[in-house]
Write a protein that holds these residues in place. Structure first.
Motif, PDB file in Angstrom:
ATOM      1  N   THR A  91       8.969  -7.251  -6.762  1.00 31.70           N
ATOM      2  CA  THR A  91       7.559  -7.566  -7.275  1.00 31.70           C
ATOM      3  C   THR A  91       6.960  -8.676  -6.349  1.00 31.70           C
ATOM      4  O   THR A  91       7.522  -9.685  -5.972  1.00 31.70           O
ATOM      5  CB  THR A  91       7.779  -8.208  -8.781  1.00 31.70           C
ATOM      6  OG1 THR A  91       8.649  -7.351  -9.692  1.00 31.70           O
ATOM      7  CG2 THR A  91       6.558  -8.271  -9.212  1.00 31.70           C
ATOM      8  N   GLU A  92       5.549  -8.388  -6.204  1.00 34.60           N
ATOM      9  CA  GLU A  92       5.068  -9.098  -5.234  1.00 34.60           C
ATOM     10  C   GLU A  92       3.684  -9.515  -5.713  1.00 34.60           C
ATOM     11  O   GLU A  92       3.275  -9.198  -6.824  1.00 34.60           O
ATOM     12  CB  GLU A  92       4.505  -8.149  -3.937  1.00 34.60           C
ATOM     13  CG  GLU A  92       5.689  -7.459  -3.109  1.00 34.60           C
ATOM     14  CD  GLU A  92       5.207  -6.502  -2.215  1.00 34.60           C
ATOM     15  OE1 GLU A  92       5.382  -6.579  -1.079  1.00 34.60           O
ATOM     16  OE2 GLU A  92       4.281  -5.433  -2.941  1.00 34.60           O
TER      17      GLU A  92
ATOM     18  N   TRP B  67       0.918  -7.546  -2.342  1.00 37.26           N
ATOM     19  CA  TRP B  67       0.883  -6.089  -2.548  1.00 37.26           C
ATOM     20  C   TRP B  67      -0.309  -5.318  -1.838  1.00 37.26           C
ATOM     21  O   TRP B  67      -0.283  -4.186  -1.298  1.00 37.26           O
ATOM     22  CB  TRP B  67       0.782  -5.864  -3.991  1.00 37.26           C
ATOM     23  CG  TRP B  67       0.856  -4.442  -4.637  1.00 37.26           C
ATOM     24  CD1 TRP B  67       1.595  -3.379  -4.548  1.00 37.26           C
ATOM     25  CD2 TRP B  67      -0.575  -3.935  -5.206  1.00 37.26           C
ATOM     26  NE1 TRP B  67       0.861  -2.485  -5.153  1.00 37.26           N
ATOM     27  CE2 TRP B  67      -0.340  -2.702  -5.306  1.00 37.26           C
ATOM     28  CE3 TRP B  67      -1.851  -4.573  -5.193  1.00 37.26           C
ATOM     29  CZ2 TRP B  67      -1.354  -1.726  -5.858  1.00 37.26           C
ATOM     30  CZ3 TRP B  67      -2.899  -3.576  -5.736  1.00 37.26           C
ATOM     31  CH2 TRP B  67      -2.595  -2.326  -6.082  1.00 37.26           C
ATOM     32  N   TRP B  68      -1.435  -5.952  -1.757  1.00 38.71           N
ATOM     33  CA  TRP B  68      -2.515  -5.124  -1.493  1.00 38.71           C
ATOM     34  C   TRP B  68      -2.403  -4.986   0.095  1.00 38.71           C
ATOM     35  O   TRP B  68      -2.847  -4.048   0.549  1.00 38.71           O
ATOM     36  CB  TRP B  68      -3.976  -6.160  -1.709  1.00 38.71           C
ATOM     37  CG  TRP B  68      -5.220  -5.325  -1.391  1.00 38.71           C
ATOM     38  CD1 TRP B  68      -6.001  -5.565  -0.424  1.00 38.71           C
ATOM     39  CD2 TRP B  68      -5.860  -4.335  -1.905  1.00 38.71           C
ATOM     40  NE1 TRP B  68      -7.087  -4.740  -0.238  1.00 38.71           N
ATOM     41  CE2 TRP B  68      -7.023  -4.076  -1.660  1.00 38.71           C
ATOM     42  CE3 TRP B  68      -5.571  -3.704  -3.236  1.00 38.71           C
ATOM     43  CZ2 TRP B  68      -8.209  -2.966  -1.909  1.00 38.71           C
ATOM     44  CZ3 TRP B  68      -6.193  -2.432  -3.710  1.00 38.71           C
ATOM     45  CH2 TRP B  68      -7.594  -2.213  -2.981  1.00 38.71           C
TER      46      TRP B  68
ATOM     47  N   ARG C 125       0.217  -4.664   1.796  1.00 35.55           N
ATOM     48  CA  ARG C 125       1.215  -3.675   2.087  1.00 35.55           C
ATOM     49  C   ARG C 125       0.675  -2.328   1.835  1.00 35.55           C
ATOM     50  O   ARG C 125       0.987  -1.562   2.642  1.00 35.55           O
ATOM     51  CB  ARG C 125       2.426  -4.143   1.322  1.00 35.55           C
ATOM     52  CG  ARG C 125       3.635  -3.241   1.579  1.00 35.55           C
ATOM     53  CD  ARG C 125       4.940  -3.624   0.914  1.00 35.55           C
ATOM     54  NE  ARG C 125       4.874  -3.487  -0.524  1.00 35.55           N
ATOM     55  CZ  ARG C 125       4.728  -2.374  -1.489  1.00 35.55           C
ATOM     56  NH1 ARG C 125       5.151  -1.258  -0.869  1.00 35.55           N
ATOM     57  NH2 ARG C 125       4.629  -2.438  -2.604  1.00 35.55           N
ATOM     58  N   ARG C 126      -0.055  -2.232   0.785  1.00 34.54           N
ATOM     59  CA  ARG C 126      -0.761  -0.883   0.735  1.00 34.54           C
ATOM     60  C   ARG C 126      -1.760  -0.633   1.924  1.00 34.54           C
ATOM     61  O   ARG C 126      -2.000   0.504   2.141  1.00 34.54           O
ATOM     62  CB  ARG C 126      -1.282  -0.899  -0.835  1.00 34.54           C
ATOM     63  CG  ARG C 126      -0.503  -0.778  -2.012  1.00 34.54           C
ATOM     64  CD  ARG C 126       0.034   0.316  -1.916  1.00 34.54           C
ATOM     65  NE  ARG C 126       1.215   0.560  -2.913  1.00 34.54           N
ATOM     66  CZ  ARG C 126       1.732   1.593  -3.005  1.00 34.54           C
ATOM     67  NH1 ARG C 126       2.199   2.542  -2.014  1.00 34.54           N
ATOM     68  NH2 ARG C 126       2.869   1.636  -4.234  1.00 34.54           N
TER      69      ARG C 126
ATOM     70  N   ALA D 202       2.329  -0.290 -11.055  1.00 37.08           N
ATOM     71  CA  ALA D 202       2.145  -1.115 -10.034  1.00 37.08           C
ATOM     72  C   ALA D 202       3.337  -2.045 -10.209  1.00 37.08           C
ATOM     73  O   ALA D 202       3.253  -2.947 -11.254  1.00 37.08           O
ATOM     74  CB  ALA D 202       1.128  -1.560  -9.370  1.00 37.08           C
TER      75      ALA D 202
ATOM     76  N   VAL E  77       3.758  -5.443  -9.470  1.00 34.08           N
ATOM     77  CA  VAL E  77       2.917  -6.315  -8.701  1.00 34.08           C
ATOM     78  C   VAL E  77       2.588  -7.510  -9.901  1.00 34.08           C
ATOM     79  O   VAL E  77       2.248  -7.293 -11.106  1.00 34.08           O
ATOM     80  CB  VAL E  77       1.281  -5.967  -8.302  1.00 34.08           C
ATOM     81  CG1 VAL E  77       0.755  -5.175  -9.277  1.00 34.08           C
ATOM     82  CG2 VAL E  77       0.733  -7.202  -7.506  1.00 34.08           C
TER      83      VAL E  77
ATOM     84  N   THR F  83       3.066  -8.357 -14.954  1.00 37.75           N
ATOM     85  CA  THR F  83       3.027  -7.143 -14.142  1.00 37.75           C
ATOM     86  C   THR F  83       1.996  -6.391 -15.332  1.00 37.75           C
ATOM     87  O   THR F  83       2.264  -6.377 -16.346  1.00 37.75           O
ATOM     88  CB  THR F  83       4.297  -6.486 -13.830  1.00 37.75           C
ATOM     89  OG1 THR F  83       4.987  -6.275 -15.001  1.00 37.75           O
ATOM     90  CG2 THR F  83       5.441  -7.350 -13.221  1.00 37.75           C
TER      91      THR F  83
END
Length: 355
Positions: free
Chosen positions: A2-3, A8-9, A11-12, A58, A60, A75
């Motif tokens: 979990t980020e 997370w953004w 990495r996406r 997600a 996150v 999350t």
């Protein structure tokens, strides 16, 4: 792993090779069923990312802020399953939920203890006996027709767990009903006191005497949750010459300790149940875990030869093939219900009951 939202953004952005991996509005349809979560989400707390850009599944950590100003991290999946079994608006926020229902504080009892046999020591009882050094419960078990060994043998294997309570620690077992119903937990003392399988107890005098798949009138059915359900029933009765007095259907497997389910409208002649679903006053109804409960209820009905038509008021979306999306109870909605009944049982059958 979990980020945070920025991690997370980023990495996406790298994995998709785009500055905006998810356009605004991509997941709007998934989140619009949760108006409480839409209010709690603030882009300025989440690196400028809006809620409709975050997939519901997600992994996150998202920062939320409730109506009372409490900020917390959860999350998307955790937050969507937050309401649980309560109907309070505060259930969407862990801080508000704790303030609304504070945990019970138990004081330790210095006189409490546990007998060598494992039963709780109750200071209110005289446990000692000049001629018998056994505890009160063991002596009581010996006086019954069923010995302690025979009674405990009925428990599921490896099911003995410790249960903390004010008077010490009670031996608790998981008991299996001879009818094959789900196991239930109880102490030996409660079994001796008459406690039995909750499914059998609830079915006694009601669903137990009704064949599987048959509609009947149940005294256990809850009252309508809103005025819209009786109004929908009245409009359906004006259009169809059917008996709407039944309020329950006998199912083959237990549904929350009951062998019956209680649809909003039961049409025995067509073997169709009609449900009216809204998110409720606080946005808690028919979302998250309760949506899973609705799906399970529908499966139990279909397993005994019934079909389900759900009127799903916006922002709820359809669950089954014959569901009707609407904004309230109107004649147009009734027309669509009758059309769905025609698809399920055939237009000729439904026409035979039209007024």
């Amino acid at each position: 792993m979990t980020e945070s939202v920025p991690q997370w953004w980023a990495r996406r952005q790298w994995s998709k090779g785009a500055a905006v991996p998810y356009a605004v509005g991509t997941y709007r349809a998934d989140w619009q069923r949760y108006p409480a979560l839409v209010r709690q989400f603030h882009p300025e707390l989440n690196a400028g990312v809006v809620l409709s850009q975050i997939p519901p599944a997600a992994d996150v950590y998202v920062q939320w802020e409730c109506d009372a100003g409490h900020r917390f991290i959860a999350t998307p999946q955790e937050q969507r399953s937050r309401p649980g079994g309560t109907r309070r608006r505060s259930a969407w926020c862990p801080w508000c939920a704790e303030l609304a229902a504070p945990g019970r504080v138990r004081r330790p009892d210095p006189d409490a203890g546990v007998h060598i046999c494992g039963h709780a020591r109750d200071p209110r009882r005289i446990e000692s006996d000049p001629d018998d050094d056994r505890c009160y419960l063991c002596r009581r078990l010996d006086r019954t027709a069923l010995s302690r060994e025979e009674l405990v043998a009925l428990a599921a294997p490896a099911s003995r767990v410790a249960l903390s309570r004010e008077n010490g620690t009670a031996a608790r077992y998981s008991w299996q009903c001879p009818e094959g119903h789900p196991a239930y937990a109880a102490t030996v003392e409660r079994i001796l006191g008459g406690r039995r399988c909750p499914v059998c107890r609830n079915a006694r005098g009601g669903a137990a005497g009704v064949p599987v798949g048959q509609a009947f009138r149940s005294d256990r059915a809850p009252r309508p949750a809103s005025a819209a359900e009786p109004e929908l029933r009245r409009r359906v009765a004006e259009r169809l010459a059917v008996d709407l007095e039944c309020n329950a259907v006998r199912v083959a497997r237990p549904f929350y300790d009951h062998l019956e389910v209680w649809p909003d409208i039961v049409i025995p002649e067509l073997r169709v149940a009609v449900e009216y679903d809204t998110i409720g006053r606080h946005g808690l109804e028919h979302v998250g875990p309760r949506e899973a409960s609705d799906r399970r209820k529908d499966r139990l009905l279909r397993a005994v030869g019934w079909e389900v038509v759900r009127v799903r008021c916006r922002p709820l979306s359809a669950l089954g093939p014959f569901d009707v999306e609407a904004s309230g109870v109107t004649d147009a909605v009734v027309d669509r219900i009758l059309s769905a009944l025609g698809e399920i049982r055939g237009e000729l059958i439904v026409d035979a009951y039209r007024r």
